[in-house]
Scaffold this active site. Structure first.
Site, short mmCIF file in Angstrom:
data_model
loop_
_atom_site.label_atom_id
_atom_site.label_comp_id
_atom_site.label_asym_id
_atom_site.label_seq_id
_atom_site.Cartn_x
_atom_site.Cartn_y
_atom_site.Cartn_z
N HIS A 156 54.62 37.45 47.30
CA HIS A 156 54.66 38.79 46.82
C HIS A 156 55.49 39.51 47.59
O HIS A 156 55.46 39.20 48.93
CB HIS A 156 53.48 39.39 46.68
CG HIS A 156 52.25 38.86 45.84
ND1 HIS A 156 51.53 37.86 46.41
CD2 HIS A 156 51.70 39.21 44.67
CE1 HIS A 156 50.72 37.52 45.44
NE2 HIS A 156 50.75 38.45 44.33
N ASP A 176 53.78 40.48 50.69
CA ASP A 176 53.37 39.34 51.88
C ASP A 176 54.23 38.93 52.82
O ASP A 176 54.16 38.35 53.74
CB ASP A 176 53.17 37.94 50.87
CG ASP A 176 52.44 37.97 49.70
OD1 ASP A 176 51.36 38.84 49.96
OD2 ASP A 176 52.42 37.24 48.86
N GLU A 221 51.04 35.12 34.25
CA GLU A 221 49.91 34.58 34.59
C GLU A 221 48.70 35.18 34.03
O GLU A 221 48.08 36.09 34.65
CB GLU A 221 49.94 34.81 36.26
CG GLU A 221 48.78 33.93 36.69
CD GLU A 221 48.51 33.87 38.12
OE1 GLU A 221 49.67 33.87 38.86
OE2 GLU A 221 47.60 34.00 38.71
N GLU A 258 46.53 29.42 36.16
CA GLU A 258 45.61 29.10 37.20
C GLU A 258 44.26 28.73 36.85
O GLU A 258 43.75 29.31 35.82
CB GLU A 258 45.53 30.83 37.88
CG GLU A 258 44.51 30.35 39.23
CD GLU A 258 44.37 31.35 40.07
OE1 GLU A 258 45.40 32.21 40.31
OE2 GLU A 258 43.21 31.79 40.35
N ASP A 302 39.15 31.33 44.22
CA ASP A 302 40.50 30.48 44.69
C ASP A 302 40.24 29.35 45.71
O ASP A 302 40.66 29.40 47.02
CB ASP A 302 41.28 31.74 45.30
CG ASP A 302 42.02 32.30 44.40
OD1 ASP A 302 42.06 32.37 43.26
OD2 ASP A 302 42.55 33.51 44.84
C1 XLS Z 1 45.18 37.03 41.56
C2 XLS Z 1 46.49 36.19 41.15
C3 XLS Z 1 47.42 36.54 41.97
C4 XLS Z 1 48.97 36.07 41.34
C5 XLS Z 1 50.13 36.60 41.92
O1 XLS Z 1 44.10 36.70 41.07
O2 XLS Z 1 46.13 34.98 41.39
O3 XLS Z 1 47.55 36.11 43.24
O4 XLS Z 1 49.00 34.60 41.49
O5 XLS Z 1 50.08 38.02 41.72
CA CA Z 2 42.98 33.55 41.64
CA CA Z 3 47.34 33.22 40.83
#
Ligand code: XLS
Ligand code: CA
Ligand code: CA
Length: 440
Positions: A101, A104, A233, A269, A310
């Site tokens: 990002h 980041d 996403e 994801e 995560d």
């Molecule tokens: C948050 C998301 C984020 C995206 C990118 O839940 O996974 O990290 O991958 O903004």
């Molecule tokens: Ca996530």
């Molecule tokens: Ca993500």
């Protein structure tokens, strides 16, 4: 350049009998599987945010890991130290991609976006300098349009023209930096694009504005020569109660409605899939069957926790079923980004390596086993046979090529009076085939 991970060697493949904690047991980059090298099947990426920024801060306590890399957080010196550490980390693991990002990479200036933009120019020059002569490049970039309080009512879905313009400015800059760093893709993740209550929300208006922001992003990116994919996403909730990109099917419908489907694919994801009440495999299948299998955020959730944990991927069943979809779908146009973080008590530099070794080995095992499932043929043959009445009867063929009529089918039903048994689904048999392949 100082070495941040001095005690950690380059991570090499040693095979499944190795007990070396700093070696791959399954990830053998040069090994050829179904005609392609493992490293080509599995373009792994490091998520800048989790690996180089996240300290383990949670809602109940402070960080437990030191990610200062010898510099004062919040400074450009720290931003550069993260680049140095990240490049060393990727080199030691043989990882060729990273995702970021905007914020980041550099600290955001609280009062002037021009200062932030100048910092992004500086850091991207520095990344290019540090990765020169390596194969390391960007997988995808994105703009963080969820962290700053200005996005409290949304980014593309905000009620404010000023905030919408800030979102646009961030997207524009993040696209510039993605192109400069050789990125394969550009991601939209709509963390604040949703609602808490419909009492204060014009959903149609918000979705139209999000689509418009995406359209402007595509037009801008293409005008700058960006040939890669844009990605949505999907995630159903968190931070919002309801997020518009709920799951792959919803996001694909949205893209088609607004004519964005030629430029966008999905970034799936695993943890978001399970939050949406789907399996990871399901989300990949929906993407693939719509020609939108783009990229993967490789992680996993915890079935006992209702949020986005995560975690590094550990579940070989899920990784195998995911790789089964990816292989059958012809591979990804993006890669496998470890959008995963160490658990809070795993707070040492060694743990950062253990985590990636786990994740990379899990996907390597998944790839090996998925290829075996395909080569074995029992599962595919069953599925083919299951639908064979549509290919080995005249009526079946007519249904498939859209020439059958309702009257004709009704006449057939009356003719046979009662249908033949459609046949067993054989779920338990197929599951035992999978176990047989996994554990042989
Ligand atoms: C948050 C998301 C984020 C995206 C990118 O839940 O996974 O990290 O991958 O903004
Ligand atoms: Ca996530
Ligand atoms: Ca993500």
């Amino acid at each position: 350049m100082s070495e941040f991970f001095k005690n950690i060697p380059e991570i090499k493949f040693e095979g499944k009998d190795s007990k070396n904690p700093f070696a791959f047991k399954y990830y053998d980059p040069e090994k050829v599987i179904m005609g392609k090298k493992m490293k080509e099947h599995l373009p792994f990426a490091m998520a800048w945010w989790h690996n180089l920024c996240a300290t383990g801060v949670d809602m109940f306590g402070a960080g437990s890991a030191d990610k200062s890399f010898g510099a004062q957080p919040g400074t450009m010196e720290h931003a550069k130290a993260k680049v140095d550490a990240g490049v060393e980390f990727m080199k030691k693991l043989g990882i060729e991609y990273y995702c970021f990002h905007d914020v980041d990479l550099v600290p955001e200036d609280p009062t002037d976006i021009n200062v932030t933009n100048a910092r992004l120019d500086e850091i991207s020059d520095y990344i290019l300098e540090k990765t020169k002569g390596t194969n390391i490049k960007c997988l995808w970039g994105t703009a963080n349009m969820f962290g700053n309080p200005r996005f409290m009512n949304g980014a593309g879905s905000t009620n404010s023209v000023d905030v919408y313009s800030f979102a646009a400015a961030q997207v524009k800059k993040a696209i510039d930096i993605t192109i400069k760093l050789g990125g394969r893709g550009y991601v939209f993740w709509g963390g604040r694009e949703g609602y808490e209550t419909l009492l204060n929300t014009d959903m149609k208006f918000e979705q139209e504005n999000i689509a418009q922001l995406m359209r402007m992003a595509v037009n801008y990116g293409r005008s700058k020569g960006f040939m890669g994919d844009f990605y949505i996403e999907p995630k159903p909730k968190e931070p919002m109660k309801h997020q518009y990109d709920f799951d792959a099917a919803t996001a694909i419908g949205f893209l088609k409605q607004y004519g964005l489907d030629k430029d966008f694919k999905m970034n799936i994801e695993a943890n978001h899939a399970t939050l949406a009440g789907h399996t990871f495999q399901h989300e990949l299948r929906v993407s693939a069957m719509n020609g939108m299998l783009g990229s993967v955020d490789a992680n996993q959730g915890d079935m006992l926790l209702g949020w986005d944990t995560d975690e590094f991927p550990f579940n070989v069943y899920d990784a195998t079923l995911a790789m089964y979809e990816v292989l059958k779908g012809g591979g990804l146009t993006g890669g496998f980004n470890f959008d995963s973080k160490n658990r809070r008590p795993s707070n040492t530099p060694e743990d950062m390596f253990h985590a990636f070794i786990l994740g990379m080995d899990t996907f390597a095992l998944g790839l090996i086993k998925a290829a075996e499932m395909i080569e074995d043929g029992r599962i595919d043959n069953f599925v083919k046979e299951k639908y064979s009445s549509f290919s080995n009867t005249e009526l079946g063929k007519k249904i498939r090529n859209n020439t059958a009529t309702l009257e004709e089918l009704a006449a057939h039903a009356c003719d046979i009076k009662k249908p033949n048994d459609p046949g067993s689904g054989r779920q338990e048999y197929l599951e035992s085939v999978m176990n047989n392949i996994l554990f042989s």
